[in-house]
Design an enzyme around this catalytic site. Structure first.
Site, PDB file in Angstrom:
ATOM      1  N   ASP A 103     -25.115  15.384 100.277  1.00  0.00           N
ATOM      2  CA  ASP A 103     -24.948  16.187  99.103  1.00  0.00           C
ATOM      3  C   ASP A 103     -26.064  17.255  99.360  1.00  0.00           C
ATOM      4  O   ASP A 103     -27.217  16.977 100.003  1.00  0.00           O
ATOM      5  CB  ASP A 103     -25.225  15.332  97.735  1.00  0.00           C
ATOM      6  CG  ASP A 103     -24.731  16.138  96.715  1.00  0.00           C
ATOM      7  OD1 ASP A 103     -24.254  17.241  96.596  1.00  0.00           O
ATOM      8  OD2 ASP A 103     -25.090  15.544  95.582  1.00  0.00           O
TER       9      ASP A 103
ATOM     10  N   ARG B 234     -26.496  23.798  97.438  1.00  0.00           N
ATOM     11  CA  ARG B 234     -27.844  24.321  97.017  1.00  0.00           C
ATOM     12  C   ARG B 234     -28.672  24.791  98.081  1.00  0.00           C
ATOM     13  O   ARG B 234     -29.301  25.635  98.116  1.00  0.00           O
ATOM     14  CB  ARG B 234     -28.688  23.204  96.531  1.00  0.00           C
ATOM     15  CG  ARG B 234     -28.354  22.986  94.775  1.00  0.00           C
ATOM     16  CD  ARG B 234     -28.702  21.614  94.574  1.00  0.00           C
ATOM     17  NE  ARG B 234     -27.649  20.457  94.757  1.00  0.00           N
ATOM     18  CZ  ARG B 234     -27.864  19.363  94.575  1.00  0.00           C
ATOM     19  NH1 ARG B 234     -29.059  18.938  94.302  1.00  0.00           N
ATOM     20  NH2 ARG B 234     -26.956  18.619  95.114  1.00  0.00           N
TER      21      ARG B 234
ATOM     22  N   ARG C 285     -21.536  29.317  99.815  1.00  0.00           N
ATOM     23  CA  ARG C 285     -21.596  27.907  99.737  1.00  0.00           C
ATOM     24  C   ARG C 285     -21.148  27.378 101.128  1.00  0.00           C
ATOM     25  O   ARG C 285     -21.385  26.547 101.744  1.00  0.00           O
ATOM     26  CB  ARG C 285     -20.662  27.298  99.016  1.00  0.00           C
ATOM     27  CG  ARG C 285     -21.233  27.344  97.345  1.00  0.00           C
ATOM     28  CD  ARG C 285     -20.102  26.943  96.395  1.00  0.00           C
ATOM     29  NE  ARG C 285     -20.137  25.681  96.481  1.00  0.00           N
ATOM     30  CZ  ARG C 285     -21.029  24.598  96.139  1.00  0.00           C
ATOM     31  NH1 ARG C 285     -21.874  24.689  95.507  1.00  0.00           N
ATOM     32  NH2 ARG C 285     -20.560  23.379  96.459  1.00  0.00           N
TER      33      ARG C 285
ATOM     34  N   ASN D 156     -12.694  16.813  95.187  1.00  0.00           N
ATOM     35  CA  ASN D 156     -12.910  18.096  95.578  1.00  0.00           C
ATOM     36  C   ASN D 156     -11.991  19.175  95.965  1.00  0.00           C
ATOM     37  O   ASN D 156     -12.218  20.248  96.029  1.00  0.00           O
ATOM     38  CB  ASN D 156     -13.593  17.887  97.106  1.00  0.00           C
ATOM     39  CG  ASN D 156     -15.001  17.154  97.161  1.00  0.00           C
ATOM     40  OD1 ASN D 156     -15.444  16.633  98.140  1.00  0.00           O
ATOM     41  ND2 ASN D 156     -15.934  17.555  96.174  1.00  0.00           N
ATOM     42  N   TRP D 157     -10.654  18.744  95.747  1.00  0.00           N
ATOM     43  CA  TRP D 157      -9.527  19.741  95.629  1.00  0.00           C
ATOM     44  C   TRP D 157      -9.770  20.636  94.572  1.00  0.00           C
ATOM     45  O   TRP D 157      -9.198  21.811  94.790  1.00  0.00           O
ATOM     46  CB  TRP D 157      -8.197  19.090  95.491  1.00  0.00           C
ATOM     47  CG  TRP D 157      -7.928  18.268  96.808  1.00  0.00           C
ATOM     48  CD1 TRP D 157      -7.947  16.759  96.339  1.00  0.00           C
ATOM     49  CD2 TRP D 157      -7.515  18.555  98.101  1.00  0.00           C
ATOM     50  NE1 TRP D 157      -7.351  16.214  97.807  1.00  0.00           N
ATOM     51  CE2 TRP D 157      -7.281  17.411  98.646  1.00  0.00           C
ATOM     52  CE3 TRP D 157      -7.094  19.591  98.668  1.00  0.00           C
ATOM     53  CZ2 TRP D 157      -6.845  17.383 100.026  1.00  0.00           C
ATOM     54  CZ3 TRP D 157      -6.919  19.970  99.934  1.00  0.00           C
ATOM     55  CH2 TRP D 157      -6.609  18.447 100.699  1.00  0.00           C
TER      56      TRP D 157
ATOM     57  N   ARG E 264     -12.443  22.229  93.656  1.00  0.00           N
ATOM     58  CA  ARG E 264     -13.180  23.717  94.090  1.00  0.00           C
ATOM     59  C   ARG E 264     -12.620  24.793  94.405  1.00  0.00           C
ATOM     60  O   ARG E 264     -11.420  24.764  94.599  1.00  0.00           O
ATOM     61  CB  ARG E 264     -14.122  22.994  95.422  1.00  0.00           C
ATOM     62  CG  ARG E 264     -15.085  21.886  94.970  1.00  0.00           C
ATOM     63  CD  ARG E 264     -16.300  21.859  96.100  1.00  0.00           C
ATOM     64  NE  ARG E 264     -17.149  20.656  95.595  1.00  0.00           N
ATOM     65  CZ  ARG E 264     -18.213  20.580  96.088  1.00  0.00           C
ATOM     66  NH1 ARG E 264     -18.764  21.332  96.968  1.00  0.00           N
ATOM     67  NH2 ARG E 264     -19.092  19.628  95.518  1.00  0.00           N
TER      68      ARG E 264
ATOM     69  N   ARG F 215     -26.552   9.152  91.960  1.00  0.00           N
ATOM     70  CA  ARG F 215     -25.036   8.569  91.746  1.00  0.00           C
ATOM     71  C   ARG F 215     -24.461   7.967  92.838  1.00  0.00           C
ATOM     72  O   ARG F 215     -24.734   8.330  93.956  1.00  0.00           O
ATOM     73  CB  ARG F 215     -24.336   9.804  91.170  1.00  0.00           C
ATOM     74  CG  ARG F 215     -24.948  10.290  89.705  1.00  0.00           C
ATOM     75  CD  ARG F 215     -24.025  11.210  89.265  1.00  0.00           C
ATOM     76  NE  ARG F 215     -23.900  12.587  90.122  1.00  0.00           N
ATOM     77  CZ  ARG F 215     -24.725  13.712  89.802  1.00  0.00           C
ATOM     78  NH1 ARG F 215     -25.537  13.596  88.947  1.00  0.00           N
ATOM     79  NH2 ARG F 215     -24.638  14.661  90.753  1.00  0.00           N
ATOM     80  N   ILE F 216     -23.345   7.089  92.533  1.00  0.00           N
ATOM     81  CA  ILE F 216     -22.338   6.527  93.532  1.00  0.00           C
ATOM     82  C   ILE F 216     -21.426   7.467  93.675  1.00  0.00           C
ATOM     83  O   ILE F 216     -20.786   7.502  94.757  1.00  0.00           O
ATOM     84  CB  ILE F 216     -22.307   5.282  93.074  1.00  0.00           C
ATOM     85  CG1 ILE F 216     -23.350   4.379  92.918  1.00  0.00           C
ATOM     86  CG2 ILE F 216     -21.181   4.556  93.764  1.00  0.00           C
ATOM     87  CD1 ILE F 216     -24.341   4.067  94.140  1.00  0.00           C
TER      88      ILE F 216
END
Ligand code: FPP
Length: 238
Positions: A15, A19, A28, A63-64, A66, A183-184
């Site tokens: 992750d 950022r 990105r 993620n689709w 995005r 988070r998981i």
């Protein structure tokens, strides 16, 4: 680092690419590109350390959602990754597998990925398990549907896990998540049952061999009891 206590299965939620790019005023996709370089380093390092299974969360079923250009950029990076690392993976005796709904991926990355899976299938070194179009709940629901189709009337934990994606992949020993989120995120829910969790603020593109070693050292200090007492563990119950 103790060589005899290397976690057999390390899973990583990679992750912080977005950022990392934002901090540099870049789009990105530059963060994802730098993320692929971190993937290359960590695959090679984990394999050298003797990790048996390395699972990397590369693309989730969510993620689709995005922006289209980010999704297509990630698919291009996947194709390029396979092209670039194909011979290296074969040379390092790494077995490449995918967990997730691979059939829903665009033709180009899907066919490249399938070719690498096929070519590396008899390799006996580290298993590199790329989670692509992966969702933990979907994996469980897919398993249940496969069980219903098979006509099996009664299951136990062992039978159930035989119906998960890539059933050869064992429980996770160490889960690493970068970028400070704790988070998981729907990752490998079944296999995380007794995993040790390690969170670092380092953004994925900055995660390197040293950071990986820090996570392993932290893991080696943990006291894993799997719900038993210290006494039972000492008597060799597991
Ligand atoms: C999370 O960062 C990362 C992803 C959604 C994708 C992970 C992908 C890679 C590391 C590159 C592709 C990998 C291969 C093997 C081709 P984020 O975008 O959610 O970061 P943010 O939370 O900072 O926005």
């Amino acid at each position: 680092m103790e060589q005899r206590n290397i976690p057999a299965h390390v899973a990583i939620i990679m992750d912080g690419n977005g950022r990392w790019a934002k901090k540099r005023g870049l789009p990105r996709i530059f963060g994802h590109r730098a993320g692929v370089q971190a993937v290359e380093k960590i695959v090679s390092h984990a394999s050298n350390l003797g990790v048996k299974y390395l699972s990397l969360f590369a693309f989730s079923t969510e993620n689709w959602l995005r922006p289209e250009d980010e999704v297509s950029g990630l698919m291009t990076l996947l194709s390029e990754f396979v092209d670039k690392k194909f011979s290296d993976i074969i040379e390092k005796n790494i077995k490449f597998i995918v967990s997730g709904r691979l059939m829903e991926l665009p033709d180009e990355p899907r066919s490249k990925v399938l070719k690498l899976i096929e070519t590396s299938k008899n390799n006996t070194g580290m298993v590199l398990n790329l989670a692509l179009n992966y969702g933990g709940r979907k994996e469980i629901v897919d398993a249940i549907n496969k069980i219903l189709d098979s006509g099996i009337k009664e299951i136990d934990e062992k039978i159930f896990s035989d119906f998960l994606y890539s059933p050869e992949v064992p429980d996770i020993d160490l889960l690493i998540r970068t970028s400070g989120e704790m988070r998981i995120s729907n990752f490998m829910l079944w296999r995380l049952a007794y995993a040790e969790l390690y969170f670092t603020k380092t953004l994925w593109p900055d995660f390197d061999e040293k950071e990986f070693d820090k996570a392993i050292l932290d893991y080696q200090k943990r006291d894993r009891r799997f719900g038993m007492t210290d006494e039972q563990i000492k008597r060799g119950k597991i």
